[in-house]
Design a protein around this motif. Structure first.
Motif, PDB file in Angstrom:
ATOM      1  N   MET A 274       0.831  -1.192   0.000  1.00 47.86           N
ATOM      2  CA  MET A 274       0.000   0.000   0.000  1.00 47.86           C
ATOM      3  C   MET A 274       0.868   1.244   0.000  1.00 47.86           C
ATOM      4  O   MET A 274       1.925   1.283   0.622  1.00 47.86           O
ATOM      5  CB  MET A 274      -0.910   0.013   1.232  1.00 47.86           C
ATOM      6  N   PHE A 275       0.400   2.276  -0.703  1.00 48.27           N
ATOM      7  CA  PHE A 275       1.123   3.537  -0.794  1.00 48.27           C
ATOM      8  C   PHE A 275       0.230   4.650  -0.238  1.00 48.27           C
ATOM      9  O   PHE A 275      -0.929   4.427   0.088  1.00 48.27           O
ATOM     10  CB  PHE A 275       1.496   3.822  -2.252  1.00 48.27           C
ATOM     11  N   THR A 276       0.786   5.850  -0.152  1.00 49.78           N
ATOM     12  CA  THR A 276       0.000   6.968   0.357  1.00 49.78           C
ATOM     13  C   THR A 276      -0.136   8.103  -0.649  1.00 49.78           C
ATOM     14  O   THR A 276      -0.833   9.074  -0.394  1.00 49.78           O
ATOM     15  CB  THR A 276       0.620   7.541   1.652  1.00 49.78           C
ATOM     16  N   GLY A 277       0.548   8.002  -1.788  1.00 54.80           N
ATOM     17  CA  GLY A 277       0.470   9.060  -2.779  1.00 54.80           C
ATOM     18  C   GLY A 277       1.353  10.253  -2.468  1.00 54.80           C
ATOM     19  O   GLY A 277       1.195  11.315  -3.053  1.00 54.80           O
ATOM     20  N   ILE A 278       2.301  10.073  -1.546  1.00 53.12           N
ATOM     21  CA  ILE A 278       3.272  11.119  -1.249  1.00 53.12           C
ATOM     22  C   ILE A 278       4.568  10.733  -1.968  1.00 53.12           C
ATOM     23  O   ILE A 278       5.311   9.857  -1.519  1.00 53.12           O
ATOM     24  CB  ILE A 278       3.522  11.265   0.269  1.00 53.12           C
ATOM     25  N   VAL A 279       4.816  11.370  -3.094  1.00 56.20           N
ATOM     26  CA  VAL A 279       5.964  11.028  -3.935  1.00 56.20           C
ATOM     27  C   VAL A 279       7.264  11.303  -3.191  1.00 56.20           C
ATOM     28  O   VAL A 279       7.456  12.373  -2.612  1.00 56.20           O
ATOM     29  CB  VAL A 279       5.912  11.833  -5.254  1.00 56.20           C
ATOM     30  N   GLU A 280       8.179  10.312  -3.221  1.00 57.99           N
ATOM     31  CA  GLU A 280       9.443  10.457  -2.502  1.00 57.99           C
ATOM     32  C   GLU A 280      10.522  11.124  -3.341  1.00 57.99           C
ATOM     33  O   GLU A 280      11.387  11.820  -2.819  1.00 57.99           O
ATOM     34  CB  GLU A 280       9.938   9.090  -2.038  1.00 57.99           C
ATOM     35  N   GLU A 281      10.482  10.871  -4.645  1.00 58.56           N
ATOM     36  CA  GLU A 281      11.471  11.513  -5.502  1.00 58.56           C
ATOM     37  C   GLU A 281      11.041  11.450  -6.959  1.00 58.56           C
ATOM     38  O   GLU A 281      10.220  10.639  -7.362  1.00 58.56           O
ATOM     39  CB  GLU A 281      12.849  10.878  -5.333  1.00 58.56           C
ATOM     40  N   LEU A 282      11.623  12.352  -7.734  1.00 60.99           N
ATOM     41  CA  LEU A 282      11.414  12.391  -9.172  1.00 60.99           C
ATOM     42  C   LEU A 282      12.552  11.597  -9.795  1.00 60.99           C
ATOM     43  O   LEU A 282      13.709  12.027  -9.791  1.00 60.99           O
ATOM     44  CB  LEU A 282      11.434  13.844  -9.644  1.00 60.99           C
ATOM     45  N   GLY A 283      12.226  10.405 -10.287  1.00 64.19           N
ATOM     46  CA  GLY A 283      13.239   9.530 -10.869  1.00 64.19           C
ATOM     47  C   GLY A 283      13.311   9.681 -12.375  1.00 64.19           C
ATOM     48  O   GLY A 283      12.663  10.549 -12.967  1.00 64.19           O
ATOM     49  N   GLU A 284      14.099   8.813 -12.996  1.00 65.24           N
ATOM     50  CA  GLU A 284      14.304   8.894 -14.446  1.00 65.24           C
ATOM     51  C   GLU A 284      14.392   7.502 -15.052  1.00 65.24           C
ATOM     52  O   GLU A 284      14.991   6.592 -14.471  1.00 65.24           O
ATOM     53  CB  GLU A 284      15.590   9.664 -14.742  1.00 65.24           C
ATOM     54  N   VAL A 285      13.787   7.332 -16.221  1.00 67.87           N
ATOM     55  CA  VAL A 285      13.897   6.080 -16.970  1.00 67.87           C
ATOM     56  C   VAL A 285      15.260   6.065 -17.650  1.00 67.87           C
ATOM     57  O   VAL A 285      15.606   6.984 -18.398  1.00 67.87           O
ATOM     58  CB  VAL A 285      12.780   5.958 -18.021  1.00 67.87           C
ATOM     59  N   THR A 286      16.048   5.032 -17.385  1.00 72.23           N
ATOM     60  CA  THR A 286      17.380   4.940 -17.985  1.00 72.23           C
ATOM     61  C   THR A 286      17.477   3.825 -19.015  1.00 72.23           C
ATOM     62  O   THR A 286      18.490   3.716 -19.712  1.00 72.23           O
ATOM     63  CB  THR A 286      18.453   4.715 -16.899  1.00 72.23           C
ATOM     64  N   GLY A 287      16.445   3.007 -19.125  1.00 71.25           N
ATOM     65  CA  GLY A 287      16.462   1.944 -20.127  1.00 71.25           C
ATOM     66  C   GLY A 287      15.077   1.356 -20.322  1.00 71.25           C
ATOM     67  O   GLY A 287      14.302   1.259 -19.373  1.00 71.25           O
ATOM     68  N   VAL A 288      14.768   0.998 -21.573  1.00 69.93           N
ATOM     69  CA  VAL A 288      13.500   0.352 -21.897  1.00 69.93           C
ATOM     70  C   VAL A 288      13.786  -0.806 -22.844  1.00 69.93           C
ATOM     71  O   VAL A 288      14.405  -0.615 -23.893  1.00 69.93           O
ATOM     72  CB  VAL A 288      12.494   1.313 -22.570  1.00 69.93           C
ATOM     73  N   GLU A 289      13.358  -2.006 -22.457  1.00 65.45           N
ATOM     74  CA  GLU A 289      13.521  -3.186 -23.298  1.00 65.45           C
ATOM     75  C   GLU A 289      12.139  -3.743 -23.609  1.00 65.45           C
ATOM     76  O   GLU A 289      11.399  -4.134 -22.706  1.00 65.45           O
ATOM     77  CB  GLU A 289      14.358  -4.239 -22.569  1.00 65.45           C
ATOM     78  N   HIS A 290      11.766  -3.762 -24.885  1.00 68.55           N
ATOM     79  CA  HIS A 290      10.453  -4.267 -25.302  1.00 68.55           C
ATOM     80  C   HIS A 290      10.551  -5.779 -25.504  1.00 68.55           C
ATOM     81  O   HIS A 290      11.415  -6.273 -26.229  1.00 68.55           O
ATOM     82  CB  HIS A 290       9.985  -3.560 -26.568  1.00 68.55           C
ATOM     83  N   LEU A 291       9.633  -6.503 -24.858  1.00 68.10           N
ATOM     84  CA  LEU A 291       9.690  -7.962 -24.847  1.00 68.10           C
ATOM     85  C   LEU A 291       8.437  -8.578 -25.473  1.00 68.10           C
ATOM     86  O   LEU A 291       7.951  -9.601 -25.015  1.00 68.10           O
ATOM     87  CB  LEU A 291       9.849  -8.468 -23.408  1.00 68.10           C
ATOM     88  N   GLY A 292       7.900  -7.964 -26.496  1.00 71.51           N
ATOM     89  CA  GLY A 292       6.697  -8.498 -27.134  1.00 71.51           C
ATOM     90  C   GLY A 292       5.456  -8.109 -26.360  1.00 71.51           C
ATOM     91  O   GLY A 292       4.907  -7.027 -26.541  1.00 71.51           O
ATOM     92  N   ASP A 293       5.016  -8.998 -25.467  1.00 77.02           N
ATOM     93  CA  ASP A 293       3.813  -8.729 -24.677  1.00 77.02           C
ATOM     94  C   ASP A 293       4.140  -8.115 -23.315  1.00 77.02           C
ATOM     95  O   ASP A 293       3.310  -8.115 -22.407  1.00 77.02           O
ATOM     96  CB  ASP A 293       2.994 -10.004 -24.496  1.00 77.02           C
TER      97      ASP A 293
ATOM     98  N   ASP B 140      -0.902  10.109 -11.452  1.00 74.21           N
ATOM     99  CA  ASP B 140       0.511   9.733 -11.612  1.00 74.21           C
ATOM    100  C   ASP B 140       1.160   9.411 -10.267  1.00 74.21           C
ATOM    101  O   ASP B 140       2.325   9.740 -10.024  1.00 74.21           O
ATOM    102  CB  ASP B 140       1.297  10.843 -12.332  1.00 74.21           C
ATOM    103  N   GLY B 141       0.377   8.809  -9.382  1.00 73.51           N
ATOM    104  CA  GLY B 141       0.910   8.398  -8.084  1.00 73.51           C
ATOM    105  C   GLY B 141       0.899   9.471  -7.024  1.00 73.51           C
ATOM    106  O   GLY B 141       1.387   9.250  -5.916  1.00 73.51           O
ATOM    107  N   ILE B 142       0.318  10.633  -7.336  1.00 71.23           N
ATOM    108  CA  ILE B 142       0.286  11.747  -6.388  1.00 71.23           C
ATOM    109  C   ILE B 142      -1.092  11.842  -5.753  1.00 71.23           C
ATOM    110  O   ILE B 142      -2.100  11.932  -6.465  1.00 71.23           O
ATOM    111  CB  ILE B 142       0.591  13.089  -7.097  1.00 71.23           C
ATOM    112  N   SER B 143      -1.162  11.812  -4.447  1.00 73.54           N
ATOM    113  CA  SER B 143      -2.424  11.981  -3.736  1.00 73.54           C
ATOM    114  C   SER B 143      -2.839  13.442  -3.804  1.00 73.54           C
ATOM    115  O   SER B 143      -2.131  14.323  -3.329  1.00 73.54           O
ATOM    116  CB  SER B 143      -2.263  11.559  -2.262  1.00 73.54           C
ATOM    117  N   LEU B 144      -4.017  13.684  -4.430  1.00 71.28           N
ATOM    118  CA  LEU B 144      -4.489  15.054  -4.609  1.00 71.28           C
ATOM    119  C   LEU B 144      -5.938  15.184  -4.185  1.00 71.28           C
ATOM    120  O   LEU B 144      -6.686  14.198  -4.167  1.00 71.28           O
ATOM    121  CB  LEU B 144      -4.352  15.473  -6.077  1.00 71.28           C
ATOM    122  N   THR B 145      -6.335  16.408  -3.861  1.00 77.63           N
ATOM    123  CA  THR B 145      -7.720  16.705  -3.509  1.00 77.63           C
ATOM    124  C   THR B 145      -8.427  17.304  -4.721  1.00 77.63           C
ATOM    125  O   THR B 145      -7.911  18.227  -5.363  1.00 77.63           O
ATOM    126  CB  THR B 145      -7.779  17.706  -2.335  1.00 77.63           C
ATOM    127  N   VAL B 146      -9.601  16.764  -5.032  1.00 79.43           N
ATOM    128  CA  VAL B 146     -10.380  17.254  -6.169  1.00 79.43           C
ATOM    129  C   VAL B 146     -10.969  18.616  -5.823  1.00 79.43           C
ATOM    130  O   VAL B 146     -11.587  18.793  -4.773  1.00 79.43           O
ATOM    131  CB  VAL B 146     -11.512  16.257  -6.518  1.00 79.43           C
TER     132      VAL B 146
END
Length: 200
Positions: A1-20, A141-147
């Motif tokens: 379980m998460f709380t929607g309080i983002v801990e850090e802004l990360g970065e994608v460093t690699g993507v490997e497509h594996l069909g499905d 996007d994983g951020i807990s927000l109030t409408v």
């Protein structure tokens, strides 16, 4: 379980497509500290399982269902992502109960900057609209927000400077997709009330 309080802004460093499926490599010094194979980390609100962890990077496999239901399939090398580790038992619940199970995607429709905050309007899939209420909670996007406002096919949120500076919502522009997770309590209440009506 998460709380929607983002801990850090990360970065994608690699993507490997594996069909499905796809395998992502992501950098996040905070969330990788002490992480090991089998641990969970939320990436833009999607609960992923750590396959390998080396230094400040980890890899995670994403199956076709998740790629279809979320915006993760659009990630490329260099994409910034919101990262959060699961909440520890007994820790403060800073946001709201977030499962990391994305219900669908929305699109940023409009941004209205003010002096100290920004109003963001996001499209809302028709099948999720009944779960979104004014002053209720939603995960974007994983951020807990109030409408702020809830319409039939959109909602708005007000973002403080911290959210703008430390999450992807400070970067995304109109036309870009975001992951949405509605309040799980609303879904359970609907199911329970529906079952009670069926037994009458």
């Amino acid at each position: 379980m998460f709380t929607g309080i983002v801990e850090e802004l990360g970065e994608v460093t690699g993507v490997e497509h594996l069909g499905d499926a796809s395998r992502f490599r992501l950098r996040g010094p905070v969330v990788t500290e002490g992480a090991k194979h089998g641990d969970s980390i939320a990436v833009n609100g999607v609960c992923l399982t750590v396959v390998e962890c080396a230094g400040d990077e980890f890899t995670a496999d994403v199956m076709a269902e998740t790629l279809h239901r979320s915006s993760l399939g659009a990630l490329t090398v260099g994409s910034r992502v919101n990262l959060e580790r699961p909440t520890a038992v007994g820790a403060r619940l800073g946001g709201h109960i977030v499962q990391g199970h994305v219900d669908g995607t929305g699109e940023i429709l409009e941004r209205k900057p003010s002096e100290h905050w920004e109003i963001v309007k996001i499209s809302l899939p028709a099948d999720l609209a009944r779960y979104v209420v004014e002053k209720g909670s939603i995960t974007v996007d994983g951020i807990s927000l109030t409408v702020v406002d809830a319409g039939p096919d959109f909602f708005t949120v007000s973002l403080i400077p911290t959210t703008l500076a430390l999450t992807t919502l400070g970067l995304k522009q109109p036309g870009e997709a975001v992951n949405l997770e509605v309040d799980v309590v609303a879904k359970y209440v609907e199911r329970l009330l529906g079952a009670r009506e069926e037994t009458k």
